[in-house]
Motif scaffolding. Structure first.
Motif, mmCIF file in Angstrom:
data_model
loop_
_atom_site.group_PDB
_atom_site.id
_atom_site.type_symbol
_atom_site.label_atom_id
_atom_site.label_comp_id
_atom_site.label_asym_id
_atom_site.label_seq_id
_atom_site.Cartn_x
_atom_site.Cartn_y
_atom_site.Cartn_z
ATOM 1 N N ASP A 79 0.803 -1.225 0.000
ATOM 2 C CA ASP A 79 0.000 0.000 0.000
ATOM 3 C C ASP A 79 0.831 1.267 0.000
ATOM 4 O O ASP A 79 0.296 2.365 -0.066
ATOM 5 N N ASP A 80 2.154 1.129 0.107
ATOM 6 C CA ASP A 80 3.023 2.294 0.111
ATOM 7 C C ASP A 80 3.213 2.793 -1.324
ATOM 8 O O ASP A 80 2.913 2.084 -2.280
ATOM 9 N N TRP A 81 3.713 4.008 -1.458
ATOM 10 C CA TRP A 81 3.810 4.659 -2.779
ATOM 11 C C TRP A 81 5.103 5.443 -2.842
ATOM 12 O O TRP A 81 5.515 6.041 -1.843
ATOM 13 N N ILE A 82 5.737 5.453 -4.004
ATOM 14 C CA ILE A 82 6.988 6.191 -4.178
ATOM 15 C C ILE A 82 6.897 7.072 -5.421
ATOM 16 O O ILE A 82 6.343 6.679 -6.451
ATOM 17 N N GLY A 83 7.445 8.274 -5.311
ATOM 18 C CA GLY A 83 7.538 9.204 -6.428
ATOM 19 C C GLY A 83 8.767 10.076 -6.236
ATOM 20 O O GLY A 83 9.525 9.906 -5.280
ATOM 21 N N ARG A 84 8.970 11.008 -7.144
ATOM 22 C CA ARG A 84 10.097 11.949 -7.046
ATOM 23 C C ARG A 84 9.555 13.324 -6.694
ATOM 24 O O ARG A 84 8.622 13.808 -7.311
ATOM 25 N N SER A 85 10.167 13.965 -5.700
ATOM 26 C CA SER A 85 9.755 15.324 -5.369
ATOM 27 C C SER A 85 10.816 16.339 -5.757
ATOM 28 O O SER A 85 10.591 17.537 -5.636
ATOM 29 N N GLY A 86 11.955 15.880 -6.225
ATOM 30 C CA GLY A 86 13.038 16.755 -6.651
ATOM 31 C C GLY A 86 14.112 15.937 -7.341
ATOM 32 O O GLY A 86 14.010 14.714 -7.415
ATOM 33 N N PRO A 87 15.156 16.592 -7.830
ATOM 34 C CA PRO A 87 16.204 15.879 -8.573
ATOM 35 C C PRO A 87 16.897 14.789 -7.766
ATOM 36 O O PRO A 87 17.292 13.771 -8.316
ATOM 37 N N ALA A 88 17.063 14.981 -6.466
ATOM 38 C CA ALA A 88 17.704 13.976 -5.610
ATOM 39 C C ALA A 88 16.840 13.721 -4.379
ATOM 40 O O ALA A 88 17.334 13.480 -3.294
ATOM 41 N N GLU A 89 15.510 13.760 -4.589
ATOM 42 C CA GLU A 89 14.564 13.576 -3.496
ATOM 43 C C GLU A 89 13.470 12.601 -3.898
ATOM 44 O O GLU A 89 12.939 12.669 -5.006
ATOM 45 N N PHE A 90 13.147 11.728 -2.971
ATOM 46 C CA PHE A 90 12.126 10.714 -3.179
ATOM 47 C C PHE A 90 10.990 10.947 -2.194
ATOM 48 O O PHE A 90 11.233 11.111 -1.001
#
Length: 164
Positions: A79-90
């Motif tokens: 149920d967890d989710w991953i995306g990018r919030s910046g160039p070197a941030e997850f």
């Protein structure tokens, strides 16, 4: 996009551009907005994992980004989710109470340090999802905590606790 924990052994040193496949900052806000109305019934938190480099060069090498992507994806539950919030941030959305988020954040920060990329570490900022908050405010809180964690050094985790 949900990435389930996979028990298959992963080569965390491979470079295949998998980071480019992650949802971007706009998708992070959309996913937050979709989850916020249920925050009271289904507790969750946003973790923003930011890479730290001792050599302070830019950009972060693709092998380090790919290894971090694989590490985070392999560490999450269904149920967890991953995306990018910046160039070197997850941006990582995890279900559970704040203590669960703290445990996941500590595990991820330590895991990045153990990837074997010289000088690579991570700090993590955490913001608990609260019903009624706008998605941008949750992201702002987590990013603010990430800034504090980065200033404290690799392996640091800071959770937003409101104004003092």
């Amino acid at each position: 996009m949900t990435i389930a924990h996979d028990t298959v052994a992963l080569d965390l040193t491979a470079t295949d551009g998998c980071t480019a496949l992650l949802p971007g900052p706009g998708d992070v806000l959309a996913e937050l907005a979709a989850r916020l109305p249920a925050a009271r019934r289904r507790p969750a938190a946003l973790l923003v994992l930011g890479l730290l480099r001792r050599d302070d060069t830019w950009p972060t090498p693709a092998p380090a980004l790919d290894a971090t992507t694989r590490l985070v994806a392999a560490s999450l539950r269904g149920d967890d989710w991953i995306g990018r919030s910046g160039p070197a941030e997850f941006a990582v959305l995890v279900g559970g109470d704040p203590a669960d988020a703290d445990a996941v954040a500590l595990r991820l920060a330590a895991g990045v340090g153990a990837l074997g990329h010289p000088g690579l570490g991570a700090g993590v900022g955490i913001a608990v999802l609260e019903e009624g908050l706008p998605a941008r405010e949750v992201l702002r809180r987590a990013t603010l905590c990430l800034t504090t964690a980065r200033s404290s050094g690799a392996g640091s985790v800071v959770r937003y606790r409101g104004v003092r």
